[in-house]
Design a protein around this motif. Structure first.
Motif, PDB file in Angstrom:
ATOM      1  N   ARG A 158      31.867  27.926  41.401  1.00  0.00           N
ATOM      2  CA  ARG A 158      33.029  28.110  40.202  1.00  0.00           C
ATOM      3  C   ARG A 158      33.831  27.446  40.300  1.00  0.00           C
ATOM      4  O   ARG A 158      35.398  27.884  41.524  1.00  0.00           O
ATOM      5  CB  ARG A 158      33.207  29.791  41.049  1.00  0.00           C
ATOM      6  CG  ARG A 158      33.832  30.298  39.955  1.00  0.00           C
ATOM      7  CD  ARG A 158      33.629  31.817  39.976  1.00  0.00           C
ATOM      8  NE  ARG A 158      34.494  33.212  38.699  1.00  0.00           N
ATOM      9  CZ  ARG A 158      34.511  33.869  39.332  1.00  0.00           C
ATOM     10  NH1 ARG A 158      33.694  34.742  39.761  1.00  0.00           N
ATOM     11  NH2 ARG A 158      34.710  34.216  38.239  1.00  0.00           N
ATOM     12  N   GLY A 212      38.074  26.873  38.788  1.00  0.00           N
ATOM     13  CA  GLY A 212      38.621  27.302  37.917  1.00  0.00           C
ATOM     14  C   GLY A 212      39.225  26.050  37.507  1.00  0.00           C
ATOM     15  O   GLY A 212      40.498  25.539  38.288  1.00  0.00           O
ATOM     16  N   ASP A 271      35.625  28.477  35.074  1.00  0.00           N
ATOM     17  CA  ASP A 271      36.777  29.362  34.666  1.00  0.00           C
ATOM     18  C   ASP A 271      37.941  29.078  33.908  1.00  0.00           C
ATOM     19  O   ASP A 271      38.752  28.492  35.240  1.00  0.00           O
ATOM     20  CB  ASP A 271      36.898  30.785  35.615  1.00  0.00           C
ATOM     21  CG  ASP A 271      36.429  31.674  36.109  1.00  0.00           C
ATOM     22  OD1 ASP A 271      35.310  31.816  35.383  1.00  0.00           O
ATOM     23  OD2 ASP A 271      36.108  32.703  36.934  1.00  0.00           O
ATOM     24  N   GLN A 297      32.622  31.483  32.358  1.00  0.00           N
ATOM     25  CA  GLN A 297      32.395  32.804  32.333  1.00  0.00           C
ATOM     26  C   GLN A 297      33.838  33.460  31.457  1.00  0.00           C
ATOM     27  O   GLN A 297      33.790  34.473  31.846  1.00  0.00           O
ATOM     28  CB  GLN A 297      32.428  32.606  33.693  1.00  0.00           C
ATOM     29  CG  GLN A 297      31.183  31.495  34.139  1.00  0.00           C
ATOM     30  CD  GLN A 297      29.627  32.374  33.356  1.00  0.00           C
ATOM     31  OE1 GLN A 297      29.550  33.701  34.132  1.00  0.00           O
ATOM     32  NE2 GLN A 297      28.784  31.734  33.777  1.00  0.00           N
ATOM     33  N   ARG A 298      34.837  32.790  32.026  1.00  0.00           N
ATOM     34  CA  ARG A 298      36.027  33.060  31.396  1.00  0.00           C
ATOM     35  C   ARG A 298      36.891  32.842  30.362  1.00  0.00           C
ATOM     36  O   ARG A 298      37.394  31.014  31.158  1.00  0.00           O
ATOM     37  CB  ARG A 298      36.645  33.836  32.822  1.00  0.00           C
ATOM     38  CG  ARG A 298      38.036  34.251  32.687  1.00  0.00           C
ATOM     39  CD  ARG A 298      38.141  35.191  34.035  1.00  0.00           C
ATOM     40  NE  ARG A 298      37.350  36.325  35.017  1.00  0.00           N
ATOM     41  CZ  ARG A 298      37.802  37.143  35.742  1.00  0.00           C
ATOM     42  NH1 ARG A 298      39.074  36.183  36.657  1.00  0.00           N
ATOM     43  NH2 ARG A 298      37.414  37.656  36.200  1.00  0.00           N
TER      44      ARG A 298
END
Length: 593
Positions: free
Chosen positions: A2, A4, A35, A58-59
């Protein structure tokens, strides 16, 4: 994994500067989750909207740097330090940061870092610092720091309006400290922070590393500190404020390079800047930006080498491109080769300065090349044309490069020359000025001349116009170089390797991660292979015959003294995972583990 992804004035905004390479990176690494944490620079960016995002994003969380923060709008007062203890805490930390900016020589210790992270912790505890940073107490701290012994000479001349202006600018650049991104469900939940630039975009990454231990990767294609130096020259800020802001950005760049696990530069020119600002050479990597080679394949692989009597310039209209020098150089080319033409094909204009400069260039072209009936062209036909990409003559960017046989770059200031790479992908011979990363990009596949030298630029253009075989050789070599170094595939592959490298050096930090008996996270509890899409453990290969035979009992290996095939080492229970891992990684040394 994941990721950022941290941006400022770029992706996912449609009008952002870094949107293209960030979008290609995200789409090229579909096996990872992303993200996005984006800082916008203007209302224009936000009004333009976002580019379409792939499903593995995802965001998306955004925050503006251009408008007043919520707690300062319409006289409202939001979260701020309360009580004597918090006010004293803010004053102490802000004083550390201000002292680091005002001192002519860096103070002993890590004063800037202590002040920065102290303010970040206060902002997290109290919900924001906007009001405190614009308060009278902040102005008094700045005044005391500017007048303290050892302060830089430029700070001594600051006045009360300068303190207020500096406090305003510091609040804006420190606004990421007051965001609500730093919790277990925000940046604390990512495995890696990737800042698409230095400066304000990297601040959330610094705090994620400080609060949660998340590794930080910083990528710079244009060094943010250099961009700040160039941008502040035309602002209405006073010299003391400009000097102190430059000191802040310099200290911030040093801190970012110090805390980042890896820093990537888009070229050697940017890498030298990073080293001067304190970046450790062991952390530096050069990752060239990638372009979509397929977009230029029809021109690059075709047999049409363009009009043999036409020079082409492609880019943005601005004084740094020195179109005035190019026009004077073309005047000399035209005198030597009367039939030549120059096509200036520009991107859509940005702002009044670009329009004014274009008007000046048109007037100069009309003066240098008056219509003459005696020429080979019809009356009223000027040998210099000003066109726009998307127009009838150049509806697409590859069409612009296909229009001529030689592409010219005449800049006096240049970072990474993307237009040169586009010309190289189109197999065009190039003539360029020696600025920025031009020589690094060209690598011997084009002609390079000094900037601000129209005579040298004209001579190089004439040399290629008169030698078609040389043009063809240089164009073929340029395309081969561009396909090797400057494609999206090589860019994505480089970052894929960096992501896995950084993850291998730090444990994954997630709420559901495995922990040991003391509650500490277990390194590699979530190995990188676990994030490969698909069920790669569902269909193991058949157990090899050597493993079946070995399961019957230990067998010594000749000349080694080791036993292979015991139940504790190799057997039917362990053969499937080994085979599965081999299927994913491609094996070691021809498929044998």
């Amino acid at each position: 994994m994941r990721i950022g992804l941290l941006t400022e004035g770029g992706y996912p905004y449609a009008a952002g500067e870094s949107r293209l390479w960030c979008d290609r990176l995200v789409r090229g690494l579909a096996q990872h989750e992303f993200d996005l944490y984006a800082l916008s620079r203007s209302a224009r960016e936000e009004d333009a909207g976002w580019v379409p995002l792939p499903p593995h994003v995802q965001r998306v969380r955004t925050a503006p740097l251009w408008s007043a923060p919520a707690d300062l709008r319409d006289g409202a007062r939001g979260p701020r330090p309360h009580g004597r203890r918090d006010r004293r805490r803010f004053t102490d930390r802000f004083e550390q940061l201000a002292t680091a900016l005002c001192r002519a020589e860096p103070a002993a210790g890590t004063t800037f870092a202590d002040g920065l992270y102290g303010l970040a912790e206060l902002a997290r505890d109290r919900g924001g610092l906007a009001s405190a940073l614009r308060s009278e107490a902040a102005a008094r701290v700045l005044q005391a720091a500017c007048r303290a012994p050892g302060a830089r000479r430029s700070a001594h001349g600051a006045t009360v309006p300068d303190y207020l202006a500096l406090a305003h600018e510091l609040e804006r650049v420190l606004r990421p400290l007051s965001l609500d991104w730093y919790d277990a469900d925000g940046l604390g939940a990512v495995d890696l922070c990737h800042a698409a630039s230095g400066g304000a975009a990297a601040l959330p990454g610094l705090l994620a590393k400080r609060f949660f231990g998340v590794p930080l990767l910083v990528s710079e294609y244009g060094v943010q500190l250099r961009a700040h130096y160039l941008a502040t020259g035309g602002t209405p800020l006073s010299p003391p404020v400009r000097a102190l802001l430059a000191a802040f950005h310099g200290r911030l760049a040093t801190e970012v390079y110090h805390r980042a696990s890896v820093v990537t530069a888009g070229n050697t020119h940017a890498r030298r800047w990073q080293e001067r600002c304190g970046a450790d050479r062991a952390k530096l990597r050069t990752v060239y930006p990638g372009l979509e080679a397929e977009r230029f394949a029809a021109v690059g692989d075709g047999t049409d080498c363009g009009d043999p009597r036409t020079l082409v310039w492609v880019g943005r209209i601005e004084p740094a491109k020195d179109l005035v020098g190019l026009l004077h150089a073309f005047a000399a080319v035209r005198r030597a080769e009367p039939g030549t033409r120059l096509r200036i094909i520009a991107a859509p204009l940005r702002g009044p300065e670009a329009s004014a400069y274009l008007g000046h260039c048109r007037a100069l072209a009309a003066q240098l090349f008056p219509d003459e009936a005696a020429t080979a062209h019809a009356v009223g036909d000027n040998p210099v044309s000003f066109e726009e990409i998307g127009g009838p003559e150049a509806p697409e960017l590859p069409d612009a490069y296909a229009a001529g046989c030689v592409t010219v770059l005449s800049s006096v200031v240049e970072g990474f020359p993307v237009s040169l790479i586009e010309a190289m992908l189109c197999a065009r011979a190039t003539v360029s000025t020696d600025v920025g990363a031009v020589v690094e990009v060209i690598g011997g596949t084009g002609l390079v001349v000094p900037p601000r030298n129209p005579r040298a630029l004209a001579d190089a253009c004439l040399a290629l116009l008169r030698d078609p075989e040389r043009r063809e050789r240089l164009g073929a070599a340029a395309r081969a170089r561009a396909l090797e170094l400057f494609t999206t595939e090589q860019n994505v592959a480089a970052f894929r390797g960096l992501y896995l490298e950084l993850l291998s050096l730090a444990p994954v930090r997630r709420a559901s991660e495995a922990v040991d008996s003391d509650g500490h996270p277990v390194p590699f509890a979530h190995p990188a292979e676990a994030y490969v899409p698909g069920h790669w453990t569902a269909a193991p290969r058949p157990t090899p015959t050597w493993a079946v035979a070995a399961a019957a009992g230990p067998r010594p290996v000749s000349g080694s003294g080791l036993a292979v095939g015991s139940a504790s080492a190799v057997g039917s229970a362990s053969a499937a995972p080994i085979a599965a891992a081999t299927a994913v990684t491609g094996g070691v040394e021809g498929g044998h583990v």
